[in-house]
Enzyme design. Sequence first.
Site, PDB file in Angstrom:
ATOM      1  N   LYS A 117       0.839  -1.202   0.000  1.00  0.00           N
ATOM      2  CA  LYS A 117       0.000   0.000   0.000  1.00  0.00           C
ATOM      3  C   LYS A 117       0.877   1.257   0.000  1.00  0.00           C
ATOM      4  O   LYS A 117       0.637   2.201  -0.754  1.00  0.00           O
ATOM      5  CB  LYS A 117      -0.928  -0.010   1.227  1.00  0.00           C
ATOM      6  CG  LYS A 117      -1.905   1.143   1.240  1.00  0.00           C
ATOM      7  CD  LYS A 117      -2.673   1.213   2.524  1.00  0.00           C
ATOM      8  CE  LYS A 117      -1.805   1.802   3.608  1.00  0.00           C
ATOM      9  NZ  LYS A 117      -2.471   1.912   4.905  1.00  0.00           N
ATOM     10  N   ASP A 135      -6.465   1.556   0.982  1.00  0.00           N
ATOM     11  CA  ASP A 135      -6.411   1.822   2.424  1.00  0.00           C
ATOM     12  C   ASP A 135      -7.805   1.565   3.003  1.00  0.00           C
ATOM     13  O   ASP A 135      -8.704   1.078   2.310  1.00  0.00           O
ATOM     14  CB  ASP A 135      -5.913   3.250   2.705  1.00  0.00           C
ATOM     15  CG  ASP A 135      -6.955   4.297   2.342  1.00  0.00           C
ATOM     16  OD1 ASP A 135      -7.996   3.941   1.734  1.00  0.00           O
ATOM     17  OD2 ASP A 135      -6.752   5.470   2.668  1.00  0.00           O
TER      18      ASP A 135
END
Length: 208
Positions: A117, A135
Amino acid sequence: MNSNLITEYLDLLFPNPKCELIYHTDYELLIAIVLSAQSTDKRVNTVTPIIFNKYPSLIDLKGADLKDLEAIIRVVGSQHKKASYIKSIATIIVDEYNGIVPRDRDKLIKLPGVGRKTINVFLSEYYNEPAIAVDTHVERVSKRLGLAYSKDDVLTIENKLMKKFAKEKWAKLHLQLVLFGRYHCKAVKPECGNCKLIDICKEKKKNI
Ligand code: SF4
């Protein structure tokens, strides 16, 4: 197609979405993203100016006192782990990459505290590379809008989003989904009454 409806609405709400983390250099962005794990951009923005004023270069950060870093970043949480990540990242970038954050995913993933991420956010924000970081906001909104199933993990969601949306939209879409989740489709009390995606939303009945 629902993906067209979604991008049209997000373009209306956020025509020029911007990352809300404050940074001036490649490493400041990377460290801000690492600090933002399990925290908020707002909180991170209160500590990064203190860190980068006190330690104005990567060499200064490499030599930073761990206890001092921990005290500065306490407000973002996980300060022991994150302080150690910051110092190690600075050390590796100085010693192995001549002070420049590598652009290569295989190198980035080896940096402490840096996962998929973080890499996606970093590359899409700093280099405008096509990537969709999933997220907590992107995950929630994707599931509510039927872009993913509730059982899907973040990697599955990322792959589904990459299939459903054109590659040139990925970086912007990530920012738009984050902002939509942060300010409209909030975890608690989403603003469904004003939402133009209500007809395709799986959550609508629970929230109006
Ligand atoms: S209708 Fe509500 S829950 Fe659904 S996408 Fe819109 S704001 Fe989010």
